[in-house]
Design a protein around this motif. Sequence first.
Motif, PDB file in Angstrom:
ATOM      1  N   LEU A 140       0.843  -1.186   0.000  1.00  0.00           N
ATOM      2  CA  LEU A 140       0.000   0.000   0.000  1.00  0.00           C
ATOM      3  C   LEU A 140       0.880   1.239   0.000  1.00  0.00           C
ATOM      4  O   LEU A 140       1.788   1.358   0.816  1.00  0.00           O
ATOM      5  N   THR A 141       0.600   2.155  -0.912  1.00  0.00           N
ATOM      6  CA  THR A 141       1.310   3.427  -0.981  1.00  0.00           C
ATOM      7  C   THR A 141       0.324   4.562  -0.747  1.00  0.00           C
ATOM      8  O   THR A 141      -0.873   4.332  -0.540  1.00  0.00           O
ATOM      9  N   GLU A 142       0.823   5.784  -0.813  1.00  0.00           N
ATOM     10  CA  GLU A 142      -0.067   6.937  -0.644  1.00  0.00           C
ATOM     11  C   GLU A 142      -1.138   6.996  -1.724  1.00  0.00           C
ATOM     12  O   GLU A 142      -2.192   7.612  -1.523  1.00  0.00           O
ATOM     13  N   ARG A 143      -0.901   6.333  -2.849  1.00  0.00           N
ATOM     14  CA  ARG A 143      -1.911   6.320  -3.913  1.00  0.00           C
ATOM     15  C   ARG A 143      -3.190   5.641  -3.443  1.00  0.00           C
ATOM     16  O   ARG A 143      -4.293   6.078  -3.773  1.00  0.00           O
ATOM     17  N   GLU A 144      -3.042   4.551  -2.699  1.00  0.00           N
ATOM     18  CA  GLU A 144      -4.215   3.842  -2.180  1.00  0.00           C
ATOM     19  C   GLU A 144      -4.703   4.425  -0.862  1.00  0.00           C
ATOM     20  O   GLU A 144      -5.910   4.423  -0.577  1.00  0.00           O
ATOM     21  N   LEU A 145      -3.770   4.943  -0.057  1.00  0.00           N
ATOM     22  CA  LEU A 145      -4.099   5.280   1.320  1.00  0.00           C
ATOM     23  C   LEU A 145      -4.583   6.704   1.531  1.00  0.00           C
ATOM     24  O   LEU A 145      -5.282   6.977   2.504  1.00  0.00           O
ATOM     25  N   LEU A 146      -4.189   7.617   0.662  1.00  0.00           N
ATOM     26  CA  LEU A 146      -4.520   9.019   0.906  1.00  0.00           C
ATOM     27  C   LEU A 146      -5.481   9.611  -0.111  1.00  0.00           C
ATOM     28  O   LEU A 146      -5.886  10.765   0.019  1.00  0.00           O
ATOM     29  N   GLY A 147      -5.838   8.847  -1.117  1.00  0.00           N
ATOM     30  CA  GLY A 147      -6.740   9.354  -2.139  1.00  0.00           C
ATOM     31  C   GLY A 147      -8.134   8.770  -2.004  1.00  0.00           C
ATOM     32  O   GLY A 147      -8.343   7.728  -1.392  1.00  0.00           O
TER      33      GLY A 147
END
Length: 271
Positions: A140-147
Amino acid sequence: MNPTHLSTFSLRRRTPGSFVLVPCPRIGRALRCQGQLERAAAIVLAACPQVTNIQEQPLEVWYSWRDSNCGLHVQLLDERPKTRDHVRYIVPDFLVSMQENMVRLIEVKPARKLGDETVQRKLCVARLYALTSGWTFHVLTERELLGGSLPRNLSLIARFRVIPPDPGLCSDICNCVPLTGIRIGELIDRSVANSSKTRAQIYHLLAVEELTFDPRAGALDRDTIVYPKGVISWDPFESVWASNSYSTGGPIEWSANSPMTALFAKTRSST
């Protein structure tokens, strides 16, 4: 399957980054997280109705490796070795048990680090360990976690978990919610209490799962449809996190002599 491992959280106290606690009533304690990305993952996992158990930093995975023209040769080790030449260990971020005996091993990484060779090697090890254990592996990266709406909605209602409930108003709200669902705006308009208090109590009921909704469906507002307890279930791995199963590019070549040894084809990681 409900694997149990001792936490290795203390091993990472020297690692840079702030430590935060995320309440997880489902397992009866707070999840200990390092940094905001892990916190974002923990908030979603703690709220997911499909999750039955979460363990942060659940285990050490010792391994040896060597590079070749064909790719990366990785061998998992049963225990801590006496020598450390080309031997290391990894500590995955989360081990998550879900309904229907599904177990997921999760690593949280900033997207910019995925192209690093050392990170690639560690992810290969985690993937191999998950495969040999019969689990799925996810990065999981910020692409999945913060968007998207999911983390924002869950962070919003989490703030209302600790507000004092109004038993009478909460009962009235729940009695007005049919199995087919109702918009939050309609609940607010029907209430004899003021709109701010009614909205706060609705959000509290969502936070403690006395009412349910789909946090993936859009921003939480007057048009959000809420349902009685247990009517709505959701799984981020089947929607917003569906594309994040980690692949090292190409098939794994397993050793005929040991299922814990594999060759990972070399690949370029897109960041």
